[in-house]
Scaffold this active site. Structure first.
Site, PDB file in Angstrom:
ATOM      1  N   HIS A 136      -3.110   3.470  -4.421  1.00 57.13           N
ATOM      2  CA  HIS A 136      -2.475   2.916  -3.216  1.00 57.13           C
ATOM      3  C   HIS A 136      -1.127   2.277  -3.575  1.00 57.13           C
ATOM      4  CE1 HIS A 136      -5.532   3.690  -0.206  1.00 57.13           C
ATOM      5  NE2 HIS A 136      -6.466   3.270  -1.047  1.00 57.13           N
TER       6      HIS A 136
ATOM      7  N   GLU B 237     -10.124   3.144  -4.505  1.00 60.42           N
ATOM      8  CA  GLU B 237      -9.735   4.505  -4.118  1.00 60.42           C
ATOM      9  C   GLU B 237      -8.591   5.043  -4.988  1.00 60.42           C
ATOM     10  OE1 GLU B 237     -10.977   4.478   0.591  1.00 60.42           O
ATOM     11  OE2 GLU B 237      -8.942   3.889   0.065  1.00 60.42           O
TER      12      GLU B 237
ATOM     13  N   ASP C 257       0.859  -1.183   0.000  1.00 62.35           N
ATOM     14  CA  ASP C 257       0.000   0.000   0.000  1.00 62.35           C
ATOM     15  C   ASP C 257       0.890   1.226   0.000  1.00 62.35           C
ATOM     16  OD1 ASP C 257      -2.370   1.750   0.535  1.00 62.35           O
ATOM     17  OD2 ASP C 257      -3.309  -0.177   0.961  1.00 62.35           O
TER      18      ASP C 257
END
Length: 888
Positions: free
Chosen positions: A400, A465, A316
């Protein structure tokens, strides 16, 4: 947790549970019912001896007749189940739960427990659609139930509220009934988790003197891949299965029976298989790293409760944790960061109960490099395989992805301005340049190495995201966007997912993606259909599932937050006093987790089949220790294990809680930390603070206080070499206790029990104003001196100013409430008003029993908070015990 720390209350509750279980196993069974798909004939009804459910399906309402108010759902405990009793040329209907018949005189409806007062009905088969019903005629089960009392009457539902039943002379949509056969299942109250599909008695008595070497194992190809039959008779134990996984699960159930009954097993037959094929747990090791042994300890929990997929979130923005031979900088650069947020937790035992407390904050220390070598990853794969757990690795992309881009910025959208590995949570706009063929090949090369390590035929590439802002401003992305004729930049992400899907297919694998891959605005659903990806649905979960299965894609349910029902088990589970800080609002309770119904209503059979399973998901932005991981995960992970295995109609919170209470003995024996808020009789901690007049003290014998800003009711908190800030939640660890070290209120230093002092620094506000903020400093020699005075406008409240400038007091900078930095403002301001609170547990020179600091020179103090009950003296940076012996 150690067993000797359990309370007398808990031991009594466990004893009650064991006794109850023993009585139930040899006494009264629990009967549950399920609806059958079999057709039902008129002759079968007239013969009696059946159990049925009566369903109304009008254009405005659908419900089952029940023993009380009608129910929108079938009640497996018998509330909507009726026994068909033959009576002459007709039938009577008796509710199996209440024992009452449909009765009454004339056309008046009544329920009666007297069979002679029951109505005798004639079933009349319906062969054509009835006006105003929602469905076409069902030749297998559509009926009217009639009787004659002067006129012909129909069993009819009340059209005003639909809550009761009456008799009416006219047929129609409220008299049309679908009659379903109901199957009866008898279960016994064993302590097995997850609850088996069927448990029945094999006879009286018990089986003694058995051993695993004497079990009769046999295969049965008709059983499902994970199904088993466990037969315990007076002659011994037999296990049937079709695969080794089914055999393994049979032995897990037998182990739990052995824990409960020892050498006197009840004579039972267990026929069992899981509800869902995917029963997973995700652990994020990017935000905080967990060692191989800590991962294995969580795999042991998964194994015990028949979970079968470990979703390993390896990368991440905050760290890259998987060794990739072709790209060594992923771990030399991407596996470390400059700072880290952590929430250390400590154990407190009060009034016979164990509590955990802790306050999170930035450590101010470098984190890493932490990663798993390929040899370590293979070791965990092998360990999991022994427990019939598959590992689903995740490399989050194209968003990410900051840790990877920090190591190889040439694959970002702005190579001249490389990002640093992130130290906090959130969503970064730094994403992979999906229009650069070299960048795409970079990800393929990474996945190629991992495909060789992980044999599971799926790999997870995130897809959540992911902002598109950098793509919109990148020349390569703009050119690809135009060349492909796209209408929005989100389609670049969908195109990338298809590229990766095609690549991993050459390795014999398929993709998992988070639900944004189909729910984000602009996602190209036609392209996504072509990937065949499994969609992991978190937010929006339920609508995400509907969208995925509506597209023909498999879905996994891992609900982010539906009220207090969540499968995100890193979220705080209550708001009790002293509860550790962390993610969430504290309303994601154990009961709420258990009560969540994972399968959305109204799906077709084909769509239901595409909902492949459930997952407990655990993010670790705030969780840096195995103790806190276990505390938040358990027992909620065990709740999800039962949701994945046990059919919905067999789930019951009261039963689960009683069984879970027994299972805490296994958790204790194996040194797991777990929440106990769900336990019967649990007593929340009490706030023992009182408002006091502060005193100055010495480092050798500190007097500890909590400092509270009355305008906003928030506490001052130190986070270890970071800005001091306000927090709403109280904690009983060392980050919220302060001492005024000095000879007088005109000249003292403010010392925190975490071993730091208050200091000041210049900062610029969002409006461009230059201000002074408070932060934590390691050394007392360079820290600022303060003075204390009464607040000019508030009685019994105080203001703290710098000794060098008593015109401005420490103040909640930028407003009231939690999360405010501490600055300075005029002493008469309401945000400067303070009270000091003392906690009886932290009074006196041994207030913080885990740390005692002794040093002749204040500026050489090197304090460090330690877990446990040890007393360590830090002197000139070295550790000593209380006898003066230096510790290594």
């Amino acid at each position: 947790m150690n067993p000797e720390n359990n309370s007398v209350m808990k031991k009594l509750l466990l004893l009650i549970t064991v006794c109850t279980s023993v009585l139930n196993i040899s006494g009264q069974p629990t009967t549950l019912f399920t609806i059958s798909d079999e057709s039902i004939t008129r002759n079968e009804l007239l013969a009696g001896g059946l159990k049925v459910a009566l369903y109304v399906n009008s254009t405005t309402a659908q419900f089952y007749l029940s023993d009380g108010n009608n129910s929108s759902t079938f009640q497996s405990d018998g509330g909507t189940v009726f026994e068909v009793v033959k009576s002459g040329s007709g039938i009577k209907l008796k509710n199996v739960r209440s024992g009452e018949f449909f009765g009454g005189t004339g056309s008046t409806f009544a329920r009666t427990s007297t069979e002679s007062d029951a109505k005798v009905f004639t079933p009349e088969k319906i062969t054509a659609k009835v006006s105003n019903t929602a469905a076409d005629a069902d030749e297998t089960r559509s009926y009217w139930l009639t009787f004659t009392s002067g006129s012909k009457y129909y069993l009819n539902t009340n059209t005003s509220g639909y809550k009761t039943v009456r008799y009416a002379t006219g047929n129609g949509n409220w008299s049309t009934l679908y009659i379903y056969k109901v199957k009866q299942k008898t279960t016994y109250n064993t302590n097995i988790i997850p609850a088996p599909a069927s448990v029945s008695i094999n006879g009286e008595g018990t089986l003694s003197g058995w051993n695993k070497d004497g079990i009769d194992f046999s295969t049965d190809a008709s059983l499902g891949a994970e199904a088993y039959v466990l037969d315990i008779t007076a002659d011994g134990i037999k296990v049937q299965y079709s695969t080794d996984r089914g055999k393994y699960y049979a032995m897990l159930s037998l182990d739990q029976l052995d824990e409960q009954f020892g050498d006197a097993l009840p004579l039972l037959r267990i026929e069992d298989e899981p509800r869902f094929q995917y029963r997973g747990f995700m652990l994020d090791v990017s935000r905080h790293f967990f060692t191989v042994e800590e991962v294995k300890k969580m795999l042991d929990v998964m194994s015990r409760y028949k979970m079968n997929v470990f979703h390993w979130h390896l990368t991440d923005d905050q760290g890259w944790r998987a060794e990739i031979k072709q790209y060594p900088k992923l771990t030399t650069i991407g596996a470390q960061r400059s700072d880290s947020y952590e929430t250390p937790i400590t154990k407190v035992i009060e009034n016979g109960w164990t509590y955990w407390t802790g306050v999170g904050g930035m450590t101010g220390k470098p984190y890493g490099p932490y990663f798993y070598t390929q040899e370590e990853m293979r070791d965990i794969v092998a360990y999991a395989a022994e427990r019939h757990i598959d590992i689903l690795p995740e490399i989050d992309m194209p968003g990410h992805f900051v840790a990877a881009l920090a190591a190889y910025p040439e694959y970002s959208c702005n190579p001249s301005n490389p990002p640093a590995v992130w130290t906090s949570g959130g969503i970064s706009s730094n994403v992979l340049n999906v229009a650069d063929d070299n960048a795409v090949q970079f990800t393929k090369n990474i996945l190629a190495e991992l495909c060789e390590i992980f044999p599971y035929p799926y790999i997870h590439i995130g897809g959540d995201e992911c902002p598109v802002t950098q793509w919109q401003n990148n020349a390569q992305c703009q050119a690809l966007y135009s060349a492909e004729g796209f209408s929005n930049y989100r389609q670049l992400q969908t195109r990338f997912i298809k590229q990766i899907s095609d690549f991993v297919a050459t390795k014999g694998k398929k993709l998992f993606c988070w639900n944004e891959s189909v729910t984000a605005s602009g996602a190209d659903l036609d392209i996504m259909k072509g990937t065949g990806a499994t969609i992991m649905c978190w937010n929006p979960c339920e609508s995400g599932v509907r969208k995925a299965v509506g597209m023909g894609l498999p879905a996994i349910v891992t609900e982010y937050n539906r009220g207090n029902q969540s499968y995100y088990i890193n979220r705080r589970q209550c708001t009790d006093y002293g509860e550790p800080t962390g993610a969430g609002d504290g309303d994601d309770s154990v009961e709420g987790c258990y009560s969540l119904i994972p399968l959305p209503s109204g799906l077709t059979d084909a769509q239901e089949a595409l909902v492949r399973g459930v997952q407990g998901t655990f993010w670790t932005e705030h969780v840096g220790s195995p103790e806190y991981l276990e505390y938040l995960a358990m027992p909620r992970l065990i709740c999800i294990a039962e949701a994945g295995w046990t059919k919905q109609e067999l789930k019951d919170w009261s039963s689960f809680r009683a069984r879970l209470l027994e299972h805490t003995k296994w958790l204790d024996t194996n040194d797991y930390v777990y929440s106990n808020h769900w336990m019967p009789g649990y007593t929340p901690r009490k706030d023992s603070k009182t408002t006091v007049t502060p005193e100055t003290s010495t480092v050798e014998h500190p007097k500890w206080y909590k400092i509270k800003f009355t305008n906003g009711n928030v506490f001052l908190q130190a986070n270890g070499k970071a800005n001091l800030a306000t927090v709403r939640n109280e904690a009983l660890d060392n980050c919220q206790f302060f001492a005024l070290i000095g000879d007088s209120f005109n000249n003292f230093k403010i010392y925190c029990a975490d071993g730091t002092y208050m200091n000041t620094k210049s900062a610029t506000s969002t409006k461009g104003d230059v201000t002074t903020l408070l932060y934590s400093s390691s050394y007392g020699s360079t820290s600022k001196s303060f003075r204390l005075a009464s607040h000019p406008n508030k009685s019994s409240e105080y203001v703290i100013t710098l000794t060098s400038d008593n015109s401005k007091g420490i103040n909640t900078w930028g407003g009231t409430g939690a999360g405010r930095n501490i600055g300075f403002y005029g002493t008469s301001d309401a945000n400067c008003a303070l009270i000091f609170q003392s906690d009886s547990k932290y009074d006196g020179p041994t207030a913080i029993t885990d740390i005692v600091i002794i040093d002749d020179k204040v500026n050489n103090i090197n304090g460090k908070f330690l877990r446990g009950n040890s007393v360590v003296i830090y002197k000139n940076g070295r550790k000593y015990n209380t006898t003066g012996q230096r510790l290594r």
